[in-house]
Scaffold this active site. Sequence first.
Site, PDB file in Angstrom:
ATOM      1  N   CYS A  12      -8.944 -47.592  19.076  1.00  0.00           N
ATOM      2  CA  CYS A  12      -7.437 -47.986  19.021  1.00  0.00           C
ATOM      3  C   CYS A  12      -7.325 -49.536  18.721  1.00  0.00           C
ATOM      4  CB  CYS A  12      -6.683 -47.635  20.270  1.00  0.00           C
ATOM      5  SG  CYS A  12      -6.825 -45.925  20.883  1.00  0.00           S
ATOM      6  N   ALA A  19      -3.148 -48.082  29.038  1.00  0.00           N
ATOM      7  CA  ALA A  19      -2.051 -47.494  28.265  1.00  0.00           C
ATOM      8  C   ALA A  19      -2.376 -46.585  27.274  1.00  0.00           C
ATOM      9  CB  ALA A  19      -1.826 -48.973  27.285  1.00  0.00           C
ATOM     10  N   HIS A  61      -4.103 -38.298  20.062  1.00  0.00           N
ATOM     11  CA  HIS A  61      -4.431 -39.011  18.746  1.00  0.00           C
ATOM     12  C   HIS A  61      -5.647 -38.398  18.315  1.00  0.00           C
ATOM     13  CE1 HIS A  61      -1.608 -43.025  18.702  1.00  0.00           C
ATOM     14  NE2 HIS A  61      -1.054 -42.016  17.848  1.00  0.00           N
TER      15      HIS A  61
HETATM   16  N1  ARG Z   1       0.191 -46.918  24.512  1.00  0.00           N
HETATM   17  C1  ARG Z   1      -0.176 -46.671  23.180  1.00  0.00           C
HETATM   18  C2  ARG Z   1       0.686 -45.410  22.554  1.00  0.00           C
HETATM   19  O1  ARG Z   1       0.990 -44.801  23.324  1.00  0.00           O
HETATM   20  C3  ARG Z   1      -1.636 -46.249  23.011  1.00  0.00           C
HETATM   21  C4  ARG Z   1      -1.910 -46.148  21.532  1.00  0.00           C
HETATM   22  C5  ARG Z   1      -3.131 -45.669  21.459  1.00  0.00           C
HETATM   23  N2  ARG Z   1      -4.030 -45.720  20.034  1.00  0.00           N
HETATM   24  C6  ARG Z   1      -4.726 -44.605  19.662  1.00  0.00           C
HETATM   25  N3  ARG Z   1      -5.092 -45.058  18.377  1.00  0.00           N
HETATM   26  N4  ARG Z   1      -5.168 -43.620  20.149  1.00  0.00           N
HETATM   27  O2  ARG Z   1       1.042 -45.259  21.361  1.00  0.00           O
END
Ligand code: ARG
Length: 289
Positions: free
Chosen positions: A279, A273, A185
């Site tokens: 996040c 996670a 991300h």
């Molecule tokens: N387990 C979540 C996913 O894979 C984590 C999200 C993390 N969010 C972020 N903004 N980087 O979607």
Amino acid sequence: MNVSPQMELSRHINSPCSNSQHWTYLMCPPDHFRVGYEINPWMTQAIQPAPELSSEQWYNLVSNLKKAGAAVEVLQPVASLPDMVFTADIGLIDKQSFIKSHFHYTERQPEVQHGGDWFRSRNYEVIALPLGAEASLESSDIRPFRGYLLAGYGFRTTFAAHRALAHLSHCEVLSIEFVDPRLYHLDLSFCPLDDRRAMVAPAAWSRRGCELIKALVPEPLVLELDEALTFCANAVVVGKVVIMPSCPARVGRILERWGFTICISPVSEFLKAGGAVHCLTLALHESFS
Ligand code: ARG
């Protein structure tokens, strides 16, 4: 133009940054948080977050945000949606508009409905991007910066979605391609600090993407790959306070030299996670321009 001390002062008082309610974040408590599936390289169902520690870290983050001068709003968690804690992903805020994400993975898609209900109940305009069948857009791949929308694609967001967003928002969207699935991300490789400076992790982007960021960010704090993999760019900046999951020493020295105060808010359970401080927060004060 010469700026008198009085002008400086009134500019300071009137600037949105002096209003403590200017920063408001939507967060969702980790009542049902767990690693329920594996959709990024950090997630393994064999390693589960400890519920009590998750809760302690989440409330500690709330308290750190408040101490820095921000307000926090709460989104009710839903038992079947373990990743709902990561509110940054559910949609984009542009003043009183909420542009819904369209998650790449079906596991997270129902989160958007709950987010939409919350925003509708607060009189936001709730907007669905017109996306084709194969397209997806996750809001933490998009960040307004210096009048542009910086947008990543490759893992969660598709390039076609950038075009839909540009069309809808009338903003110039600068597209960069991701190349490292661990930094999947945009909020893992790009963290604006103010309107000139940002933490940037070139290891996450294609060569063209790196060139684009170089042209966009006047004063970058360039992270090495090992620094970026600590998720230090997954930070929330409240004025001069940078709230981070952890901070490599070299990065800390530069931030402090630039006048920032570092606040470490540990989130070891959420890292299981693949998420950290940024996040866990959706900035309600955001606007595209
Ligand atoms: N387990 C979540 C996913 O894979 C984590 C999200 C993390 N969010 C972020 N903004 N980087 O979607």
